[in-house]
Design a protein around this motif. Structure first.
Motif, PDB file in Angstrom:
ATOM      1  N   THR A 103       0.792  -1.118   0.016  1.00 14.13           N
ATOM      2  CA  THR A 103      -0.026   0.033   0.098  1.00 14.13           C
ATOM      3  C   THR A 103       0.810   1.239  -0.007  1.00 14.13           C
ATOM      4  O   THR A 103       0.693   2.088  -0.597  1.00 14.13           O
ATOM      5  N   LEU A 123     -16.826   2.870  -7.655  1.00 12.79           N
ATOM      6  CA  LEU A 123     -16.005   1.938  -8.305  1.00 12.79           C
ATOM      7  C   LEU A 123     -16.397   2.241  -9.806  1.00 12.79           C
ATOM      8  O   LEU A 123     -15.565   1.973 -10.906  1.00 12.79           O
ATOM      9  N   TYR A 182     -15.197   5.636 -11.151  1.00  9.84           N
ATOM     10  CA  TYR A 182     -14.090   6.038 -11.006  1.00  9.84           C
ATOM     11  C   TYR A 182     -13.270   6.098 -12.281  1.00  9.84           C
ATOM     12  O   TYR A 182     -13.224   4.809 -13.112  1.00  9.84           O
ATOM     13  N   ASP A 206     -20.900  -0.561   3.032  1.00 10.77           N
ATOM     14  CA  ASP A 206     -19.842  -0.832   1.940  1.00 10.77           C
ATOM     15  C   ASP A 206     -18.782   0.217   1.540  1.00 10.77           C
ATOM     16  O   ASP A 206     -17.588  -0.274   0.883  1.00 10.77           O
ATOM     17  N   GLU A 244     -15.386  -0.797   2.331  1.00  8.01           N
ATOM     18  CA  GLU A 244     -14.511  -1.732   1.512  1.00  8.01           C
ATOM     19  C   GLU A 244     -14.277  -1.226   0.015  1.00  8.01           C
ATOM     20  O   GLU A 244     -13.053  -0.986  -0.474  1.00  8.01           O
ATOM     21  N   VAL A 245     -15.101  -0.188  -0.371  1.00  9.44           N
ATOM     22  CA  VAL A 245     -14.900   0.533  -1.357  1.00  9.44           C
ATOM     23  C   VAL A 245     -13.684   1.428  -1.433  1.00  9.44           C
ATOM     24  O   VAL A 245     -12.621   1.628  -2.039  1.00  9.44           O
ATOM     25  N   CYS A 246     -13.414   2.168  -0.322  1.00 13.94           N
ATOM     26  CA  CYS A 246     -12.268   3.196  -0.137  1.00 13.94           C
ATOM     27  C   CYS A 246     -11.070   2.216   0.186  1.00 13.94           C
ATOM     28  O   CYS A 246      -9.815   2.837  -0.216  1.00 13.94           O
ATOM     29  N   ASN A 247     -11.130   1.105   0.770  1.00 15.99           N
ATOM     30  CA  ASN A 247      -9.798   0.240   0.910  1.00 15.99           C
ATOM     31  C   ASN A 247      -9.470  -0.154  -0.471  1.00 15.99           C
ATOM     32  O   ASN A 247      -8.280  -0.235  -0.876  1.00 15.99           O
ATOM     33  N   THR A 248     -10.527  -0.608  -1.183  1.00 17.78           N
ATOM     34  CA  THR A 248     -10.252  -0.894  -2.734  1.00 17.78           C
ATOM     35  C   THR A 248      -9.317  -0.031  -3.518  1.00 17.78           C
ATOM     36  O   THR A 248      -8.287  -0.376  -4.001  1.00 17.78           O
ATOM     37  N   LEU A 249      -9.934   1.307  -3.422  1.00 14.93           N
ATOM     38  CA  LEU A 249      -9.147   2.330  -3.886  1.00 14.93           C
ATOM     39  C   LEU A 249      -7.668   2.816  -3.552  1.00 14.93           C
ATOM     40  O   LEU A 249      -7.016   2.926  -4.174  1.00 14.93           O
ATOM     41  N   ASN A 304      -5.698   0.647  -1.716  1.00 16.31           N
ATOM     42  CA  ASN A 304      -4.815  -0.447  -2.060  1.00 16.31           C
ATOM     43  C   ASN A 304      -4.269  -0.273  -3.618  1.00 16.31           C
ATOM     44  O   ASN A 304      -3.314  -0.952  -4.051  1.00 16.31           O
ATOM     45  N   LYS A 305      -5.269   0.389  -4.349  1.00 19.42           N
ATOM     46  CA  LYS A 305      -4.782   0.593  -5.665  1.00 19.42           C
ATOM     47  C   LYS A 305      -3.754   1.834  -5.856  1.00 19.42           C
ATOM     48  O   LYS A 305      -3.332   2.102  -7.004  1.00 19.42           O
TER      49      LYS A 305
END
Length: 189
Positions: free
Chosen positions: A10, A82, A85, A102, A105-110, A112-113
């Motif tokens: 990260t 997402l 985005y 959710d 999870e959406v913020c963690n996904t972003l 982590n990218k």
């Protein structure tokens, strides 16, 4: 348990989650816009989202109480972030308390990218209880900024949003005609 590999990946990508929270009239949206303006000065691409339920000023812009505005995408749920985005380097979410669980999870996904995610919202509802996904967002964020308004009764720092209108619905959009910031003492007295 701390997962060093995830933390290393990260940080290498530069992603993070920042939460700006506080009571109504504490300047959360102004702070969000300040951070977005600084990102633009740094030549970073930015995108901002808000819930469609926030219809107070403009459906296609985030607007602060002092009438500063920033174009945005209005969405129905956090998963739509997402979908809309477009590979921006900075993603901001205003009025995040109105989104579903959710959102974390959406913020963690972003993040982590490699995306810098900035989330602003009320941390407590008008009853002084944790509001929506904000407490969970605070738990996973690298940075949390809690802002305070000024208590309209005594002038001390205010962290509560006192509802003036006799309405028990959890969500009720309004301005100074329905809410006022109060410190703990004035809120409970």
């Amino acid at each position: 348990m701390f997962n060093e590999e995830i933390f290393k990946r990260t940080n290498e990508k530069g992603g993070s989650i920042e939460v700006i929270c506080g009571s109504m009239f504490s300047g959360k949206t102004e702070e969000l816009m300040r951070r977005l303006n600084r990102a633009r000065i740094a030549k970073l691409s930015v995108q901002i989202f808000k819930p469609k339920t926030d219809t107070r000023y403009d459906e296609n812009a985030v607007v602060s109480h002092n009438m500063q505005s920033f174009p945005c995408v209005s969405i129905d749920n956090s998963a739509s972030i997402l979908l809309f985005y477009n590979n921006e380097q900075v993603v901001a979410i205003d009025e995040a308390q109105f989104f579903d669980a959710d959102l974390v999870e959406v913020c963690n996904t972003l993040a982590n990218k490699g995306v810098r995610v900035i989330v602003a919202g009320l941390d407590m509802d008008f009853k002084g209880r944790p509001f929506g996904p904000i407490p969970a967002m605070m738990a996973v964020a690298e940075s949390v900024t809690k802002l305070h308004a000024v208590c309209v009764k005594c002038g001390n720092p205010a962290s509560f949003s006192y509802r003036l209108a006799p309405n028990e619905e959890k969500i009720m959009l309004g301005e100074t005609d329905h809410y006022e910031p109060r410190c703990r003492n004035c809120y409970f007295s």
